[in-house]
Scaffold this motif. Sequence first.
Motif, PDB file in Angstrom:
ATOM      1  N   ARG A  87       0.804  -1.221   0.000  1.00 44.16           N
ATOM      2  CA  ARG A  87       0.000   0.000   0.000  1.00 44.16           C
ATOM      3  C   ARG A  87       0.843   1.280   0.000  1.00 44.16           C
ATOM      4  NH1 ARG A  87      -4.692  -2.221   0.281  1.00 44.16           N
ATOM      5  NH2 ARG A  87      -5.748  -0.227   0.061  1.00 44.16           N
ATOM      6  N   GLY A  88       2.111   1.163   0.373  1.00 39.02           N
ATOM      7  CA  GLY A  88       2.958   2.350   0.419  1.00 39.02           C
ATOM      8  C   GLY A  88       3.469   2.764  -0.952  1.00 39.02           C
ATOM      9  N   ALA A  89       3.930   4.009  -1.039  1.00 44.05           N
ATOM     10  CA  ALA A  89       4.450   4.533  -2.314  1.00 44.05           C
ATOM     11  C   ALA A  89       5.921   4.918  -2.218  1.00 44.05           C
ATOM     12  CB  ALA A  89       3.627   5.743  -2.749  1.00 44.05           C
ATOM     13  N   ASN A  90       6.366   5.353  -1.045  1.00 43.63           N
ATOM     14  CA  ASN A  90       7.719   5.867  -0.885  1.00 43.63           C
ATOM     15  C   ASN A  90       8.702   4.711  -0.673  1.00 43.63           C
ATOM     16  OD1 ASN A  90      10.098   7.078  -0.069  1.00 43.63           O
ATOM     17  ND2 ASN A  90       9.081   8.619   1.218  1.00 43.63           N
ATOM     18  N   PRO A  91       9.683   4.537  -1.571  1.00 45.45           N
ATOM     19  CA  PRO A  91      10.670   3.443  -1.416  1.00 45.45           C
ATOM     20  C   PRO A  91      11.452   3.543  -0.108  1.00 45.45           C
ATOM     21  CG  PRO A  91      10.764   4.376  -3.620  1.00 45.45           C
ATOM     22  CD  PRO A  91       9.894   5.287  -2.817  1.00 45.45           C
ATOM     23  N   THR A  92      11.745   4.771   0.333  1.00 46.68           N
ATOM     24  CA  THR A  92      12.469   4.958   1.590  1.00 46.68           C
ATOM     25  C   THR A  92      11.638   4.476   2.760  1.00 46.68           C
ATOM     26  OG1 THR A  92      13.625   6.886   0.681  1.00 46.68           O
ATOM     27  CG2 THR A  92      13.610   6.644   3.079  1.00 46.68           C
ATOM     28  N   LEU A  93      10.344   4.754   2.703  1.00 48.87           N
ATOM     29  CA  LEU A  93       9.440   4.295   3.763  1.00 48.87           C
ATOM     30  C   LEU A  93       9.354   2.773   3.771  1.00 48.87           C
ATOM     31  CD1 LEU A  93       7.347   4.756   5.970  1.00 48.87           C
ATOM     32  CD2 LEU A  93       5.618   5.044   4.180  1.00 48.87           C
ATOM     33  N   LYS A  94       9.320   2.166   2.601  1.00 53.43           N
ATOM     34  CA  LYS A  94       9.241   0.705   2.535  1.00 53.43           C
ATOM     35  C   LYS A  94      10.477   0.059   3.164  1.00 53.43           C
ATOM     36  CE  LYS A  94       6.231   0.347  -1.539  1.00 53.43           C
ATOM     37  NZ  LYS A  94       6.049  -0.248  -2.889  1.00 53.43           N
ATOM     38  N   SER A  95      11.635   0.625   2.886  1.00 50.82           N
ATOM     39  CA  SER A  95      12.862   0.107   3.474  1.00 50.82           C
ATOM     40  C   SER A  95      12.868   0.308   4.989  1.00 50.82           C
ATOM     41  CB  SER A  95      14.069   0.813   2.848  1.00 50.82           C
ATOM     42  OG  SER A  95      15.267   0.383   3.430  1.00 50.82           O
ATOM     43  N   PHE A  96      12.387   1.449   5.416  1.00 49.04           N
ATOM     44  CA  PHE A  96      12.306   1.761   6.845  1.00 49.04           C
ATOM     45  C   PHE A  96      11.377   0.786   7.564  1.00 49.04           C
ATOM     46  CE2 PHE A  96      10.066   4.004  10.272  1.00 49.04           C
ATOM     47  CZ  PHE A  96      11.129   4.365  11.080  1.00 49.04           C
ATOM     48  N   ALA A  97      10.210   0.526   6.997  1.00 50.35           N
ATOM     49  CA  ALA A  97       9.246  -0.383   7.606  1.00 50.35           C
ATOM     50  C   ALA A  97       9.798  -1.805   7.688  1.00 50.35           C
ATOM     51  CB  ALA A  97       7.941  -0.365   6.816  1.00 50.35           C
ATOM     52  N   SER A  98      10.567  -2.183   6.670  1.00 48.46           N
ATOM     53  CA  SER A  98      11.173  -3.509   6.671  1.00 48.46           C
ATOM     54  C   SER A  98      12.161  -3.661   7.824  1.00 48.46           C
ATOM     55  CB  SER A  98      11.875  -3.758   5.335  1.00 48.46           C
ATOM     56  OG  SER A  98      12.517  -5.019   5.323  1.00 48.46           O
ATOM     57  N   ARG A  99      12.915  -2.600   8.117  1.00 52.72           N
ATOM     58  CA  ARG A  99      13.882  -2.653   9.221  1.00 52.72           C
ATOM     59  C   ARG A  99      13.166  -2.766  10.569  1.00 52.72           C
ATOM     60  NH1 ARG A  99      16.368   1.478   6.227  1.00 52.72           N
ATOM     61  NH2 ARG A  99      15.724   3.057   7.754  1.00 52.72           N
ATOM     62  N   ILE A 100      12.029  -2.089  10.690  1.00 53.67           N
ATOM     63  CA  ILE A 100      11.259  -2.202  11.931  1.00 53.67           C
ATOM     64  C   ILE A 100      10.816  -3.644  12.141  1.00 53.67           C
ATOM     65  CG2 ILE A 100       9.080  -1.582  13.065  1.00 53.67           C
ATOM     66  CD1 ILE A 100       9.315   1.179  11.891  1.00 53.67           C
ATOM     67  N   ALA A 101      10.287  -4.256  11.087  1.00 50.25           N
ATOM     68  CA  ALA A 101       9.822  -5.645  11.181  1.00 50.25           C
ATOM     69  C   ALA A 101      10.976  -6.595  11.504  1.00 50.25           C
ATOM     70  CB  ALA A 101       9.148  -6.056   9.872  1.00 50.25           C
ATOM     71  N   ASP A 102      12.129  -6.364  10.886  1.00 51.57           N
ATOM     72  CA  ASP A 102      13.293  -7.224  11.111  1.00 51.57           C
ATOM     73  C   ASP A 102      13.799  -7.129  12.546  1.00 51.57           C
ATOM     74  OD1 ASP A 102      13.187  -8.049   8.492  1.00 51.57           O
ATOM     75  OD2 ASP A 102      14.778  -6.700   7.796  1.00 51.57           O
ATOM     76  N   THR A 103      13.572  -5.982  13.184  1.00 47.13           N
ATOM     77  CA  THR A 103      14.037  -5.781  14.563  1.00 47.13           C
ATOM     78  C   THR A 103      13.013  -6.250  15.591  1.00 47.13           C
ATOM     79  OG1 THR A 103      15.383  -3.880  13.904  1.00 47.13           O
ATOM     80  CG2 THR A 103      14.794  -4.055  16.236  1.00 47.13           C
ATOM     81  N   GLN A 104      11.767  -5.854  15.393  1.00 50.68           N
ATOM     82  CA  GLN A 104      10.765  -6.102  16.433  1.00 50.68           C
ATOM     83  C   GLN A 104      10.246  -7.539  16.424  1.00 50.68           C
ATOM     84  OE1 GLN A 104       7.844  -3.096  17.170  1.00 50.68           O
ATOM     85  NE2 GLN A 104       9.243  -1.418  16.751  1.00 50.68           N
ATOM     86  N   GLY A 105      10.330  -8.215  15.285  1.00 53.63           N
ATOM     87  CA  GLY A 105       9.943  -9.624  15.265  1.00 53.63           C
ATOM     88  C   GLY A 105      10.801 -10.458  16.208  1.00 53.63           C
TER      89      GLY A 105
END
Length: 207
Positions: free
Chosen positions: A89-107
């Motif tokens: 659903r996102g459009a910003n590539p920087t945001l997508k990369s940022f969200a991926s890092r959150i998931a990789d850490t908090q999981g």
Amino acid sequence: MRRVWVVGLIVVVAGVTLSGCTEEPKPEPDSPGVIVPGRPGEDAKTLAPGAAPRAAAKDEPNDTDFRYVRMMIKHHRQALEMTSLVPQRGANPTLKSFASRIADTQGPDIKSMEAWLTKNGGGPAHDSHEQMRGMASPEQLAALRAASGPEFDKLFLQLMTAHHEGAVVMATDVLQTGSDVFVEEMAQDVVVSQQKEIGQMRAMGTP
């Protein structure tokens, strides 16, 4: 002659006795105590020699520690729910990369906290409806799921920034009143990492 022999014997015995006394080890002077820094808000403590190893052992978790871990597991799970929407659903590539890092850490963080609960017997039960800071409401999550493109990016950044700010407050609180070493280290990491991510989100467009 007998009297002189007796006196001589007394002198010899006395000399041996005194010699034995002088060979006894002298007591060591008192060793200085060990200064141990106190927890936040507490004064440092001076421990008696030999007591430091016992005091340095891991403290037992208290009710605050269990409450924090249970709440933070739920807090992290909502963050994962939100980040799972970003790739589609996102459009910003920087945001997508940022969200991926959150998931990789908090999981992995969730797994570590669940393992801690298991190791410590689960702890006392808490109200599952307890209010947690920064959590998005069901209505806000529904709006996020319905959004897409730049609208989604904007809403995600707003909700995740508030989410992170709530986590920082929760972590700061447990640092003041918790007692467990693992929980303290985890809370310190939350404060440092999520404050940094708040700055990154604001740079991406969050007011």
